[in-house]
Design a protein around this motif. Structure first.
Motif, PDB file in Angstrom:
ATOM      1  N   GLU A  11     -94.263 -35.013 -20.286  1.00 24.59           N
ATOM      2  CA  GLU A  11     -94.013 -35.590 -18.973  1.00 24.59           C
ATOM      3  C   GLU A  11     -95.186 -35.263 -18.059  1.00 24.59           C
ATOM      4  OE1 GLU A  11     -89.129 -35.692 -18.777  1.00 24.59           O
ATOM      5  OE2 GLU A  11     -90.233 -34.227 -17.541  1.00 24.59           O
ATOM      6  N   ILE A  12     -95.658 -36.279 -17.339  1.00 29.80           N
ATOM      7  CA  ILE A  12     -96.719 -36.128 -16.348  1.00 29.80           C
ATOM      8  C   ILE A  12     -96.138 -36.545 -15.004  1.00 29.80           C
ATOM      9  CG2 ILE A  12     -99.016 -36.867 -15.606  1.00 29.80           C
ATOM     10  CD1 ILE A  12     -99.112 -35.270 -18.180  1.00 29.80           C
ATOM     11  N   ALA A  13     -96.141 -35.629 -14.048  1.00 29.88           N
ATOM     12  CA  ALA A  13     -95.563 -35.913 -12.741  1.00 29.88           C
ATOM     13  C   ALA A  13     -96.622 -35.793 -11.651  1.00 29.88           C
ATOM     14  CB  ALA A  13     -94.406 -34.957 -12.441  1.00 29.88           C
ATOM     15  N   GLN A  14     -96.515 -36.671 -10.656  1.00 34.97           N
ATOM     16  CA  GLN A  14     -97.411 -36.646  -9.500  1.00 34.97           C
ATOM     17  C   GLN A  14     -96.625 -37.186  -8.333  1.00 34.97           C
ATOM     18  OE1 GLN A  14    -100.321 -35.269  -9.439  1.00 34.97           O
ATOM     19  NE2 GLN A  14    -101.858 -36.405  -8.318  1.00 34.97           N
ATOM     20  N   GLY A  15     -96.280 -36.314  -7.378  1.00 34.32           N
ATOM     21  CA  GLY A  15     -95.449 -36.763  -6.282  1.00 34.32           C
ATOM     22  C   GLY A  15     -94.118 -37.269  -6.790  1.00 34.32           C
ATOM     23  N   THR A  16     -93.783 -38.505  -6.442  1.00 36.08           N
ATOM     24  CA  THR A  16     -92.515 -39.093  -6.873  1.00 36.08           C
ATOM     25  C   THR A  16     -92.640 -39.879  -8.176  1.00 36.08           C
ATOM     26  OG1 THR A  16     -92.906 -41.091  -5.558  1.00 36.08           O
ATOM     27  CG2 THR A  16     -91.727 -39.273  -4.483  1.00 36.08           C
ATOM     28  N   ALA A  17     -93.801 -39.791  -8.829  1.00 36.98           N
ATOM     29  CA  ALA A  17     -94.033 -40.544 -10.061  1.00 36.98           C
ATOM     30  C   ALA A  17     -93.816 -39.664 -11.279  1.00 36.98           C
ATOM     31  CB  ALA A  17     -95.445 -41.103 -10.081  1.00 36.98           C
ATOM     32  N   LEU A  18     -93.301 -40.287 -12.347  1.00 41.95           N
ATOM     33  CA  LEU A  18     -93.083 -39.586 -13.610  1.00 41.95           C
ATOM     34  C   LEU A  18     -93.470 -40.496 -14.764  1.00 41.95           C
ATOM     35  CD1 LEU A  18     -91.922 -37.159 -15.234  1.00 41.95           C
ATOM     36  CD2 LEU A  18     -89.704 -38.361 -15.179  1.00 41.95           C
ATOM     37  N   LEU A  19     -94.376 -40.009 -15.617  1.00 38.70           N
ATOM     38  CA  LEU A  19     -94.700 -40.668 -16.876  1.00 38.70           C
ATOM     39  C   LEU A  19     -94.005 -39.931 -18.006  1.00 38.70           C
ATOM     40  CD1 LEU A  19     -98.598 -41.075 -16.657  1.00 38.70           C
ATOM     41  CD2 LEU A  19     -96.868 -42.715 -15.908  1.00 38.70           C
ATOM     42  N   ARG A  20     -93.422 -40.681 -18.929  1.00 41.09           N
ATOM     43  CA  ARG A  20     -92.927 -40.122 -20.178  1.00 41.09           C
ATOM     44  C   ARG A  20     -93.775 -40.681 -21.308  1.00 41.09           C
ATOM     45  NH1 ARG A  20     -87.393 -41.130 -17.961  1.00 41.09           N
ATOM     46  NH2 ARG A  20     -86.514 -39.088 -17.411  1.00 41.09           N
ATOM     47  N   ILE A  21     -94.229 -39.785 -22.202  1.00 44.81           N
ATOM     48  CA  ILE A  21     -95.184 -40.156 -23.247  1.00 44.81           C
ATOM     49  C   ILE A  21     -94.770 -39.481 -24.544  1.00 44.81           C
ATOM     50  CG2 ILE A  21     -97.603 -39.986 -23.968  1.00 44.81           C
ATOM     51  CD1 ILE A  21     -98.294 -39.919 -20.931  1.00 44.81           C
ATOM     52  N   ALA A  22     -94.887 -40.218 -25.651  1.00 44.89           N
ATOM     53  CA  ALA A  22     -94.563 -39.686 -26.972  1.00 44.89           C
ATOM     54  C   ALA A  22     -95.805 -39.771 -27.860  1.00 44.89           C
ATOM     55  CB  ALA A  22     -93.397 -40.444 -27.594  1.00 44.89           C
ATOM     56  N   PRO A  23     -96.657 -38.735 -27.870  1.00 47.39           N
ATOM     57  CA  PRO A  23     -97.877 -38.790 -28.689  1.00 47.39           C
ATOM     58  C   PRO A  23     -97.595 -39.008 -30.170  1.00 47.39           C
ATOM     59  CG  PRO A  23     -97.981 -36.961 -27.133  1.00 47.39           C
ATOM     60  CD  PRO A  23     -96.580 -37.480 -27.085  1.00 47.39           C
ATOM     61  N   GLN A  24     -96.499 -38.423 -30.673  1.00 52.77           N
ATOM     62  CA  GLN A  24     -96.207 -38.505 -32.103  1.00 52.77           C
ATOM     63  C   GLN A  24     -95.730 -39.886 -32.522  1.00 52.77           C
ATOM     64  OE1 GLN A  24     -94.244 -37.283 -29.822  1.00 52.77           O
ATOM     65  NE2 GLN A  24     -92.107 -37.774 -30.288  1.00 52.77           N
ATOM     66  N   ALA A  25     -95.382 -40.734 -31.567  1.00 54.33           N
ATOM     67  CA  ALA A  25     -94.874 -42.078 -31.845  1.00 54.33           C
ATOM     68  C   ALA A  25     -95.899 -43.115 -31.420  1.00 54.33           C
ATOM     69  CB  ALA A  25     -93.540 -42.303 -31.140  1.00 54.33           C
ATOM     70  N   GLY A  26     -97.063 -43.070 -32.033  1.00 55.57           N
ATOM     71  CA  GLY A  26     -98.091 -44.055 -31.739  1.00 55.57           C
ATOM     72  C   GLY A  26     -98.789 -43.860 -30.417  1.00 55.57           C
ATOM     73  N   GLY A  27     -98.784 -42.626 -29.877  1.00 55.58           N
ATOM     74  CA  GLY A  27     -99.393 -42.403 -28.568  1.00 55.58           C
ATOM     75  C   GLY A  27     -98.742 -43.238 -27.486  1.00 55.58           C
ATOM     76  N   ARG A  28     -97.440 -43.394 -27.569  1.00 56.48           N
ATOM     77  CA  ARG A  28     -96.719 -44.374 -26.748  1.00 56.48           C
ATOM     78  C   ARG A  28     -96.446 -43.847 -25.332  1.00 56.48           C
ATOM     79  NH1 ARG A  28     -93.835 -48.253 -29.421  1.00 56.48           N
ATOM     80  NH2 ARG A  28     -92.568 -49.604 -28.122  1.00 56.48           N
ATOM     81  N   LEU A  29     -96.923 -44.578 -24.339  1.00 55.71           N
ATOM     82  CA  LEU A  29     -96.384 -44.434 -22.995  1.00 55.71           C
ATOM     83  C   LEU A  29     -94.999 -45.052 -23.029  1.00 55.71           C
ATOM     84  CD1 LEU A  29     -96.537 -43.921 -19.888  1.00 55.71           C
ATOM     85  CD2 LEU A  29     -97.527 -46.213 -19.709  1.00 55.71           C
ATOM     86  N   LEU A  30     -93.971 -44.241 -22.760  1.00 53.94           N
ATOM     87  CA  LEU A  30     -92.608 -44.736 -22.805  1.00 53.94           C
ATOM     88  C   LEU A  30     -92.216 -45.403 -21.499  1.00 53.94           C
ATOM     89  CD1 LEU A  30     -90.874 -41.663 -24.506  1.00 53.94           C
ATOM     90  CD2 LEU A  30     -91.954 -43.643 -25.602  1.00 53.94           C
ATOM     91  N   SER A  31     -92.465 -44.721 -20.388  1.00 56.48           N
ATOM     92  CA  SER A  31     -92.013 -45.261 -19.102  1.00 56.48           C
ATOM     93  C   SER A  31     -92.824 -44.656 -17.967  1.00 56.48           C
ATOM     94  CB  SER A  31     -90.519 -44.965 -18.893  1.00 56.48           C
ATOM     95  OG  SER A  31     -90.275 -43.568 -18.884  1.00 56.48           O
ATOM     96  N   TRP A  32     -92.779 -45.352 -16.860  1.00 55.52           N
ATOM     97  CA  TRP A  32     -93.359 -44.886 -15.601  1.00 55.52           C
ATOM     98  C   TRP A  32     -92.343 -45.177 -14.525  1.00 55.52           C
ATOM     99  CZ3 TRP A  32     -98.030 -47.759 -12.927  1.00 55.52           C
ATOM    100  CH2 TRP A  32     -98.378 -47.087 -11.742  1.00 55.52           C
TER     101      TRP A  32
END
Length: 302
Positions: A11-32
């Motif tokens: 998880e990458i967070a900045q202020g009110t933003a949140l990224l979910r990322i699954a490196p093991q699953a194709g380097g997939r950005l899951l959601s923003w």
């Protein structure tokens, strides 16, 4: 490490933003998410046994994107020596695990895929493919795709993105896509690319003519791509003219079904079957590195 849908993720967070990322699953950005609202769509029920088939996030398309074929068979390509190899549609990156490194500020992550026994039968080249996501602020996401030729032969490739933007399907008619000057093309049933037609500067997402269409950029983009969604109180700007970036070739528009609550806007470095038709095919010299960059900015997100 956080878990999401019973999977270990970053998880990458900045202020009110949140990224979910699954490196093991194709380097997939899951959601923003911004303020808890999805910008990049991910389904509530996802079949993690086949991550590449999940409709959501941003699958990374490498080394080739979309459909390539030999003698009518999708998923095959022929090299300059006439050798035919099997390579999945959209390439193999979305099926393979990436190594991941979060930056010192915690605002971004770089994920890396390198050649291995799992890649060489389909694509006999030495490479390093890096995908970097970084939140410049809560409403701004910078994305880099960096390809390095680690081998001793020229490396052919054409990579791309497959962003699933969250949009209720009932709002397609009021949601507009604005484009810089383009020519519109499509892939025919036999795999060939249609002749270029004049592109439109503005259309709505219920327009059937933009379904599975390639909006080929004409020269240096004079304006960004904009997705204007009044029903969400949101405008998404995709800047494809970033400092130091190689040129993007096209933006593809696609969705799965009339009731799908997403619409895909996909910056690509080439067109389908470029390994054979040459439309956007890139050749990287041994030891060379190049980066394709973009910036996504969200204004007015509720």
């Amino acid at each position: 490490m956080p878990t999401f849908q019973n999977q270990d993720i970053l998880e990458i967070a900045q202020g009110t933003a949140l990224l979910r990322i699954a490196p093991q699953a194709g380097g997939r950005l899951l959601s923003w998410h911004i303020d808890g609202q999805p910008v990049i769509y991910w389904p509530d029920q996802a079949d993690w046994s086949q991550p590449a088939r999940i409709r959501g996030g941003n699958p990374l398309l490498f080394p080739f994107l979309a459909r390539h074929r030999v003698d009518g068979q999708i998923g095959r390509w022929r090299d300059s020596a006439g050798v035919v190899r099997d390579l999945p549609m959209h390439g193999f990156a979305r099926d393979l695990p990436f190594a991941a490194s979060v930056d010192a500020q915690g605002a971004g992550v770089t994920m890396t895929l390198s050649d291995s026994d799992a890649t060489r039968a389909a694509y006999p080249f030495g490479f390093r493919f890096d995908a970097t996501y970084r939140l410049a602020d809560a409403h701004t996401l910078d994305v880099d795709l960096t390809t390095t030729n680690t081998g001793d032969a020229p490396l052919p490739y054409y990579a791309g993105h497959h962003f699933y933007f969250a949009l209720p399907h009932t709002q397609r008619g009021e949601t507009a896509l604005e484009l810089p000057p383009t020519q519109r093309r499509r892939q025919e049933a036999d795999g060939s690319i249609s002749p270029a037609e004049p592109g439109e500067s503005r259309c709505t997402l219920d327009d059937p003519h933009i379904m599975d269409r390639f909006h080929c950029l004409q020269g240096t983009p004079t304006q960004p791509v904009r997705l204007i969604a009044p029903g969400l109180g949101r405008t998404i700007t995709i800047d494809l003219q970033r400092p130091g970036s190689i040129p993007w070739y096209a933006v593809t528009t696609w969705t799965e079904a009339p009731e799908s609550d997403f619409y895909c806007v996909e910056p690509w470095l080439g067109l389908p079957d470029a390994i054979h038709n040459g439309l956007g095919l890139r050749w990287l010299a041994p030891g060379a590195t190049e980066t394709a960059s973009l910036r996504i900015a969200v204004a007015g997100s509720n």
